[in-house]
Design an enzyme around this catalytic site. Structure first.
Site, PDB file in Angstrom:
ATOM      1  N   GLU A   6      -1.001  -2.389  10.405  1.00  0.00           N
ATOM      2  CA  GLU A   6      -0.224  -1.308  12.044  1.00  0.00           C
ATOM      3  C   GLU A   6      -1.904  -0.880  12.238  1.00  0.00           C
ATOM      4  O   GLU A   6      -2.674  -0.312  11.367  1.00  0.00           O
ATOM      5  CB  GLU A   6       0.317  -0.380  10.846  1.00  0.00           C
ATOM      6  CG  GLU A   6       0.965   0.658  12.221  1.00  0.00           C
ATOM      7  CD  GLU A   6       2.007   1.371  12.096  1.00  0.00           C
ATOM      8  OE1 GLU A   6       2.523   2.043  13.591  1.00  0.00           O
ATOM      9  OE2 GLU A   6       1.980   1.887  10.943  1.00  0.00           O
ATOM     10  N   ARG A  19      -0.351  -0.908  -5.721  1.00  0.00           N
ATOM     11  CA  ARG A  19      -1.269   0.108  -5.348  1.00  0.00           C
ATOM     12  C   ARG A  19      -2.395   0.244  -5.958  1.00  0.00           C
ATOM     13  O   ARG A  19      -2.333   0.956  -6.825  1.00  0.00           O
ATOM     14  CB  ARG A  19      -0.260   1.462  -3.878  1.00  0.00           C
ATOM     15  CG  ARG A  19      -0.226   1.982  -5.168  1.00  0.00           C
ATOM     16  CD  ARG A  19       0.787   3.410  -3.836  1.00  0.00           C
ATOM     17  NE  ARG A  19      -0.825   3.141  -2.537  1.00  0.00           N
ATOM     18  CZ  ARG A  19      -0.250   3.680  -1.699  1.00  0.00           C
ATOM     19  NH1 ARG A  19       1.313   4.026  -1.360  1.00  0.00           N
ATOM     20  NH2 ARG A  19      -1.110   4.465  -0.962  1.00  0.00           N
ATOM     21  N   LYS A  55      -3.008   7.188   5.205  1.00  0.00           N
ATOM     22  CA  LYS A  55      -4.306   7.252   6.638  1.00  0.00           C
ATOM     23  C   LYS A  55      -3.131   8.719   7.314  1.00  0.00           C
ATOM     24  O   LYS A  55      -4.351   9.474   8.106  1.00  0.00           O
ATOM     25  CB  LYS A  55      -3.129   6.283   7.685  1.00  0.00           C
ATOM     26  CG  LYS A  55      -3.428   4.955   7.181  1.00  0.00           C
ATOM     27  CD  LYS A  55      -3.763   3.752   8.043  1.00  0.00           C
ATOM     28  CE  LYS A  55      -3.567   2.485   7.843  1.00  0.00           C
ATOM     29  NZ  LYS A  55      -3.212   1.707   8.647  1.00  0.00           N
TER      30      LYS A  55
END
Length: 567
Positions: free
Chosen positions: A41, A270, A280
């Site tokens: 994104e 992850r 983020k």
């Protein structure tokens, strides 16, 4: 299919995901195609965690003759920016990868909208006028079923009319959503009539004001994979519970097609690193509150920050290879990442002389005005790297810690009456020092033995200490930035504090302005890597210019952090 890897090589050691690829290609699934995608994104800069996904998506596609596309998940214009699109592209190329095509989720907005209309017409979706808080409250708990929305059974024609009007901008943000009509009693909370469209009136960075409704990630992700021809969709483990919904929408979409093709989602662990954060939102907070100098601050875990600090693509890839891909989440020691770059730079970085806490050494019996050029090896790990010359003169700068007036027994550097070798030059014997009125040492004195020049075959005398130096007359002034970990605790995300500034390591940056480096570094270019002998690995910061040299410490020569924190 392009066969780049032999069966024997595959048997050595492959992740469960790579083994899946091998099996799928062998079985001819999806026509024997391998097509992946990296779908960030564009709402922030990529960090080291994204590098793990990049290496997987691009790396396996390249290894097995497949295709990897870059697809921007641009479904929320209120958080996205072209700045991030450009930065993401730059970071991927810096890591050494390239994409077959660039796509955007916005490329599929019309197809996604048409599919949503079909869902409404077929009784699979409805417009809900409740607030997000009410919808969340009605979803129940993992052990209790949810409650139907009062709008769940509204007439199809009414939902369709409202949805079209939502997209024409007739309603306010948050006043209506489109929800999939699935099962409010499902044990999978994601099946309890998830929101699939919401109203957003912020102009989109590509489509402007053409759309007033935007798809949610769970609705756009799988369908975009399908429209694009993706065969293997890899996500991190938090999306495992989303996979049934991914499959559900694709099954509905495929009802209109007899094609056997479909994408498959697989999850892997992850990357979590000690002493850092990967959120983020938190990283953006650090930037906006000016707690760091920007997204590329060398203390940040962003790829642009790591690049500016001096990390190399090969070091990051080696680190990713070491940690691998599994089905179990865990936390990786920051020391392993630092070891990877230390190992890489040891093999590549040029050795140079730099003094970051200088004190003057005067060799009293060396001829005044004389200069000799000494030969310095560029990299002892790489004979092909050759040598360069460094000027030697009567007055030198040495590290302040390399002199001690009253030294303990096992101190093997300069102290009155003791000999050391000046690296690639002569053996000198300390004869004393001069102090200022405050009692601080300002100059150290020594005498050299002219028969002990490095490389002289007749010099058989050995000394226990060797120190580095730069010539006062020839050295270049430099600023040196010593970077350390941004957080002093292993897991800053676990700290219960809304004030992220209170969690920062106050010693994460030290700026040393009165440093000196050898003259050869006048030709250094931004991002060039060096080993400052006996100090650490550094690179030239892009802020350098107009005769000013600025060096960032990438990593120390040894892992001192763990040693310090175990005392």
């Amino acid at each position: 299919m392009k066969e780049n890897t032999s069966v024997e090589e595959n048997k050595k050691s492959v992740s469960f995901i790579e083994q899946m690829v091998i099996n799928d290609l062998s079985d001819g699934k999806n026509g024997g195609r391998l097509q992946t995608r990296f779908p960030p994104e564009p709402n922030g800069y990529l960090h080291i965690g994204h590098a793990k996904a990049i290496c997987l998506d691009f790396g396996l596609a390249a290894k097995y003759g497949g295709v990897c596309n870059l697809r921007f998940d641009d479904t929320n214009p209120s958080r996205e920016d072209v700045e991030y699109v450009d930065a993401i592209m730059e970071d991927i190329k810096w890591l050494g990868f390239d994409w077959a095509n660039v796509y955007y989720a916005s490329d599929y907005f019309q197809q996604l909208f048409d599919f949503a209309v079909d869902l409404i017409k077929n009784g699979h979706a409805y417009v809900d006028e409740q607030s997000s808080e009410l919808i969340a409250a009605q979803k129940g708990t993992p052990t209790q079923p949810g409650k139907d929305s009062p709008y769940r059974n509204r007439p199809t024609e009414e939902s369709l009319d409202l949805f079209l009007r939502m997209n024409r901008g007739e309603f306010d943000e948050g006043s209506m959503t489109l929800r999939a009509k699935i099962d409010m009693a499902s044990p999978n909370m994601h099946f309890r009539d998830p929101v699939i469209y919401r109203i957003i009136k912020t102009p989109h960075h590509r489509t402007g004001t053409a759309w007033k409704v935007y798809p949610m990630y769970d609705f756009a992700h799988g369908q975009s994979d399908y429209f694009e021809g993706v065969t293997h969709s890899w996500c991190t483990l938090e999306f495992e519970v989303h996979r049934p919904l991914y499959d559900y929408f694709i099954n509905l979409l495929k009802e209109q097609s007899a094609d056997s093709y479909r994408p498959y989602q697989t999850e892997f662990n992850r990357l979590n690193l000690t002493y850092t954060i990967m959120s983020k939102r938190q990283l953006l907070k650090l930037v906006k509150e000016q707690l760091v100098s920007g997204w590329d601050d060398p203390r940040m875990p962003t790829l642009c920050g790591l690049r500016r600090r001096g990390y190399t693509p090969s070091a990051i890839k080696a680190f990713i290879d070491r940690i691998g891909y599994t089905k179990f989440d865990g936390t990786v020691e920051m020391a392993l990442l630092e070891h990877s770059v230390r190992e890489d730079l040891n093999a590549k970085a040029r050795r140079v002389a730099a003094v970051i806490n200088p004190i003057k050494l005067i060799i009293t019996n060396y001829p005044e005005g004389q200069t000799e050029m000494m030969t310095s090896v560029n990299n002892p790990e790489d004979p092909a790297a050759g040598t360069h010359e460094i000027a030697f003169s009567r007055e030198l700068y040495i590290e302040r810690e390399d002199f001690m007036e009253d030294a303990p027994a096992k101190y093997f550097r300069l102290t009155p009456g003791q000999e050391v070798r000046l690296r690639c030059a002569y053996i000198v014997k300390c004869t004393g020092c001069r102090k200022n009125a405050a009692g601080e040492v300002e100059e150290v004195y020594a005498e050299y033995d002219p028969l002990t020049k490095s490389g002289m075959s007749e010099c058989n005398r050995k000394v226990k200490g060797t120190i580095h130096w730069v010539s006062v007359a020839h050295a270049l002034p430099a600023e040196v930035r010593l970077y350390d970990r941004l957080f002093p605790m292993e897991d800053p995300a676990d700290e219960k504090s809304d004030d992220i500034s209170s969690l920062l390591n106050p010693d994460s940056l030290k700026v040393l302005e009165n440093c000196y480096v050898e003259a050869d570094l006048a030709n250094a270019k931004p991002y060039d890597h060096f080993q400052f002998q006996r100090i650490g690995y550094f690179n030239l910061d892009p802020d350098s210019g107009n005769g000013k040299l600025i060096f960032n410490r990438t990593v120390s020569l040894k892992d001192t952090w763990n040693k310090i924190n175990k005392i």
